[in-house]
Enzyme design. Structure first.
Site, PDB file in Angstrom:
ATOM      1  N   CYS A 167       0.785  -1.107  -0.143  1.00  0.00           N
ATOM      2  CA  CYS A 167       0.103  -0.107   0.006  1.00  0.00           C
ATOM      3  C   CYS A 167       0.727   1.071  -0.109  1.00  0.00           C
ATOM      4  O   CYS A 167       0.767   2.222  -0.685  1.00  0.00           O
ATOM      5  CB  CYS A 167      -0.884  -0.029   1.167  1.00  0.00           C
ATOM      6  SG  CYS A 167      -2.117   1.251   1.183  1.00  0.00           S
ATOM      7  N   CYS A 205      -3.427   3.790   9.655  1.00  0.00           N
ATOM      8  CA  CYS A 205      -2.030   3.205  10.087  1.00  0.00           C
ATOM      9  C   CYS A 205      -1.577   4.318  11.405  1.00  0.00           C
ATOM     10  O   CYS A 205      -0.279   4.366  11.344  1.00  0.00           O
ATOM     11  CB  CYS A 205      -1.093   3.268   8.889  1.00  0.00           C
ATOM     12  SG  CYS A 205      -1.840   2.264   7.707  1.00  0.00           S
ATOM     13  N   CYS A 254       7.725   3.860   6.082  1.00  0.00           N
ATOM     14  CA  CYS A 254       6.618   3.916   4.956  1.00  0.00           C
ATOM     15  C   CYS A 254       7.617   3.518   3.836  1.00  0.00           C
ATOM     16  O   CYS A 254       7.041   2.822   2.766  1.00  0.00           O
ATOM     17  CB  CYS A 254       6.008   5.038   4.682  1.00  0.00           C
ATOM     18  SG  CYS A 254       6.867   6.613   4.443  1.00  0.00           S
TER      19      CYS A 254
END
Ligand code: SF4
Length: 277
Positions: free
Chosen positions: A163, A249, A272
């Site tokens: 993602c 998140c 990330c």
């Protein structure tokens, strides 16, 4: 994940849901080779020996410089091919404040994954009002609805590396097309990985020079500047969210928890991927 105060832009799990078990992230961090393709039509700076030596020397020289001096160097050396990415965190806000004084024409962008908190997007408007700087929202090719439909549901629940790759890393790579250097707002004391950041270094993942003016700053110094200059910041920081990312998140942290403990809580993931080597 309990997010009692925050506003989200799309549906989210129940605040009373039991905590998620700690999960392995499915996809490995994407390799530099996977990312390079996007810039093939617009070759960036070549990491020649001479360039790498210059960056190393410059980085050493700037170790004791102020963030403003580092930004000044970045502008003089790389503008107009110098850019900044921001998630509107406290560190990013301090850099925006400094750039507004040093080089307000610097293009600044935000990776708008479609999962950002409403408070984060409202902060973009406050930046515009305060500094006259319009932070550009860079979006993935698919909307959240299209992306989730393509993958049979929210990818962040099962494969957050994928993602982040699709909705952040790819977008940064595209956004940096034609640029030679980018500023990041990381601090070395935030994590082991970030602890290795150079002030000025070659970012092999994005094929750009990466400049980290706040590498040597502490959280306290960042917040002192914010307070002293009344710099706008995300109101979620006053509600238990020291680090704010996408709403699925990010959770509030408890007293004594690490400032990034609320990011990808329940997963082993801690970054990330923008700032990992
Ligand atoms: Fe997706 Fe979460 Fe990464 Fe945002 S932080 S891009 S929602 S996995």
């Amino acid at each position: 994940m309990g997010l009692p105060h925050a506003s989200r832009r799309s549906s989210m799990p129940s605040a009373t849901a039991p905590p998620l078990p700690v999960l392995q992230v499915r996809s490995p961090e994407p390799q530099a080779e996977q990312l390079r393709g996007a810039l093939a039509a617009d070759p960036p700076l070549e990491p020649t020996e001479a360039l790498l030596a210059e960056l190393k020397q410059q980085s050493e020289q700037l170790e004791s410089a102020s963030p403003q001096e580092i930004l000044q160097y970045a502008v003089e050396r790389f503008a107009p091919r110098f850019t900044m990415a921001t998630a509107f965190g406290p560190e990013g806000m301090t850099l925006i404040h400094m750039l507004a004084e040093i080089a307000p024409q610097t293009p600044i962008f935000n990776l708008d994954t479609g999962y950002q908190f409403a408070e984060t997007l409202e902060l973009r408007e406050r930046v515009k009002q305060r500094y006259g700087i319009e932070v550009e929202l860079k979006r993935p090719e698919t909307t959240v609805e299209e992306y989730e439909a393509l993958h049979g549901g929210p990818v962040y629940k099962t494969d957050p590396n994928r993602c982040c790759f699709d909705r952040k890393l790819r977008v940064l790579h595209e956004s940096a097309r034609g640029m030679h250097a980018w500023a990041s707002a990381i601090r070395r004391d935030q994590s082991e990985d970030r602890g290795r950041a150079a002030i000025v270094g070659w970012d092999a993942k994005f094929q750009l020079v990466k400049i980290s003016p706040l590498a040597n700053w502490t959280k306290k110094q960042v917040w002192k500047l914010i307070t002293d200059h009344d710099i706008p910041y995300n109101p979620l920081h006053d509600k238990g969210y020291p680090s704010v990312g996408c709403w699925p998140c990010t959770r509030a942290v408890q007293l004594g928890e690490d400032e990034r403990a609320g990011r990808w809580s329940g997963f082993e993931k801690k970054e990330c991927g923008l700032h990992t080597a």
